[in-house]
Scaffold this motif. Structure first.
Motif, PDB file in Angstrom:
ATOM      1  N   GLU A 106       0.901  -1.253   0.151  1.00  0.00           N
ATOM      2  CA  GLU A 106       0.175   0.057   0.079  1.00  0.00           C
ATOM      3  C   GLU A 106       0.898   1.382  -0.013  1.00  0.00           C
ATOM      4  O   GLU A 106       1.599   1.609   0.906  1.00  0.00           O
ATOM      5  CB  GLU A 106      -0.911   0.039   1.395  1.00  0.00           C
ATOM      6  CG  GLU A 106      -2.093   1.268   1.370  1.00  0.00           C
ATOM      7  CD  GLU A 106      -2.951   1.174   2.271  1.00  0.00           C
ATOM      8  OE1 GLU A 106      -3.807   1.872   2.399  1.00  0.00           O
ATOM      9  OE2 GLU A 106      -2.393   0.434   3.413  1.00  0.00           O
ATOM     10  N   SER A 107       0.743   2.093  -1.071  1.00  0.00           N
ATOM     11  CA  SER A 107       1.541   3.227  -1.088  1.00  0.00           C
ATOM     12  C   SER A 107       0.534   4.398  -1.173  1.00  0.00           C
ATOM     13  O   SER A 107      -0.649   4.183  -1.171  1.00  0.00           O
ATOM     14  CB  SER A 107       2.446   3.257  -2.327  1.00  0.00           C
ATOM     15  OG  SER A 107       1.682   3.388  -3.737  1.00  0.00           O
ATOM     16  N   LYS A 108       1.049   5.583  -1.265  1.00  0.00           N
ATOM     17  CA  LYS A 108       0.087   6.574  -1.329  1.00  0.00           C
ATOM     18  C   LYS A 108      -0.939   6.722  -2.617  1.00  0.00           C
ATOM     19  O   LYS A 108      -1.678   7.012  -2.718  1.00  0.00           O
ATOM     20  CB  LYS A 108       1.007   8.110  -1.419  1.00  0.00           C
ATOM     21  CG  LYS A 108       1.650   8.269  -0.130  1.00  0.00           C
ATOM     22  CD  LYS A 108       2.370   9.568  -0.208  1.00  0.00           C
ATOM     23  CE  LYS A 108       3.328   9.907   0.981  1.00  0.00           C
ATOM     24  NZ  LYS A 108       4.006  10.855   0.898  1.00  0.00           N
ATOM     25  N   SER A 109      -0.293   5.997  -3.555  1.00  0.00           N
ATOM     26  CA  SER A 109      -1.260   5.815  -4.814  1.00  0.00           C
ATOM     27  C   SER A 109      -2.140   4.724  -4.835  1.00  0.00           C
ATOM     28  O   SER A 109      -3.028   4.349  -5.870  1.00  0.00           O
ATOM     29  CB  SER A 109      -0.140   5.784  -6.194  1.00  0.00           C
ATOM     30  OG  SER A 109       0.752   4.708  -6.116  1.00  0.00           O
ATOM     31  N   GLY A 110      -2.015   3.951  -3.785  1.00  0.00           N
ATOM     32  CA  GLY A 110      -2.980   2.745  -3.576  1.00  0.00           C
ATOM     33  C   GLY A 110      -2.382   1.441  -3.482  1.00  0.00           C
ATOM     34  O   GLY A 110      -1.239   1.445  -3.281  1.00  0.00           O
TER      35      GLY A 110
ATOM     36  N   ARG B  40       3.731  -0.856   5.233  1.00  0.00           N
ATOM     37  CA  ARG B  40       3.029  -0.804   4.133  1.00  0.00           C
ATOM     38  C   ARG B  40       2.857  -2.050   3.424  1.00  0.00           C
ATOM     39  O   ARG B  40       2.060  -2.203   2.517  1.00  0.00           O
ATOM     40  CB  ARG B  40       3.500   0.100   3.258  1.00  0.00           C
ATOM     41  CG  ARG B  40       3.264   1.709   3.907  1.00  0.00           C
ATOM     42  CD  ARG B  40       3.484   2.830   2.812  1.00  0.00           C
ATOM     43  NE  ARG B  40       3.457   4.082   3.583  1.00  0.00           N
ATOM     44  CZ  ARG B  40       3.707   5.289   2.974  1.00  0.00           C
ATOM     45  NH1 ARG B  40       4.246   5.200   1.831  1.00  0.00           N
ATOM     46  NH2 ARG B  40       3.359   6.444   3.549  1.00  0.00           N
TER      47      ARG B  40
ATOM     48  N   ARG C 228      -1.281  -2.202  -4.383  1.00  0.00           N
ATOM     49  CA  ARG C 228      -0.707  -2.955  -5.688  1.00  0.00           C
ATOM     50  C   ARG C 228      -0.012  -3.995  -5.317  1.00  0.00           C
ATOM     51  O   ARG C 228       0.597  -4.359  -4.382  1.00  0.00           O
ATOM     52  CB  ARG C 228       0.256  -2.095  -6.423  1.00  0.00           C
ATOM     53  CG  ARG C 228      -0.213  -0.768  -7.095  1.00  0.00           C
ATOM     54  CD  ARG C 228       0.698  -0.306  -8.086  1.00  0.00           C
ATOM     55  NE  ARG C 228       0.057   0.758  -9.024  1.00  0.00           N
ATOM     56  CZ  ARG C 228       0.306   2.072  -8.876  1.00  0.00           C
ATOM     57  NH1 ARG C 228       1.025   2.408  -8.017  1.00  0.00           N
ATOM     58  NH2 ARG C 228      -0.314   3.072  -9.558  1.00  0.00           N
TER      59      ARG C 228
END
Length: 178
Positions: free
Chosen positions: A103-107, A144, A109
């Motif tokens: 989980e990163s800031k962009s969603g 994350r 993956r």
């Protein structure tokens, strides 16, 4: 019955004799870890600390208690759990590729990575790893990583964390006064 002998296989170490100063230095090292919420081998560290403390003479215990009151390696305590820290470390040591959910800031993956090792900085745990999709080494925060989907064995060796630290270029920070 017919003579001979066997050696018992055990994972216990023989008694190790420490001087008082060596024991105090071990507690000094433990103090530096107190502000991390999660540590690899966390329960083992607590066990060692308890065993060592209970074996000390009263003068050494007083010295240890004073050290705990007068010295700290302070990092702001993070409230972020890293439940997969031990697994990531284990798979790094075993030279395994990982398929993870990240989980990163962009969603969220799926990533296919080759871990290099883990290190702590400013209360967080980081994982430098080769990203097979982007074809370069990226830095991931272990907290994350939501799940490890699968692992793959590797025959060839890759760089370890010590080699990676020697490889990366550490830039001097730019100080801004506002």
């Amino acid at each position: 019955r017919n003579g001979g002998y066997t050696v018992l296989t055990s994972r216990f170490l023989p008694p190790i004799l420490f001087t008082e100063e060596e024991a105090v230095s071990i507690f000094y090292a433990f103090q530096s870890l107190n502000y991390y919420r999660n540590l690899p081998f966390d329960t083992e560290i607590s066990s060692v600390e308890h065993k060592l403390y209970s074996s000390l003479q009263s003068e050494a215990k007083i010295k240890i208690d004073k050290i705990r009151s007068y010295i700290a390696f302070w990092n702001p305590k993070r409230t972020i759990d890293t439940p997969l820290l031990n697994d990531v470390l284990k798979y790094s040591i075993e030279n395994r590729n990982l398929h993870i959910q990240y989980e990163s800031k962009s969603g969220i993956r799926k990533k296919h990575i080759r871990p290099i090792g883990v290190y702590a900085h400013d209360g967080l745990w980081y994982l430098p790893a080769y990203d097979y999709h982007k074809k370069k080494i990226l830095l991931y925060r272990v907290d994350r990583i939501l799940s490890i989907l699968s692992t793959e064995e590797n025959e060839d060796e890759f760089m370890n964390l010590k080699e990676w630290f020697n490889f990366i270029e550490v830039k001097n920070p730019i100080r801004l006064h506002v």
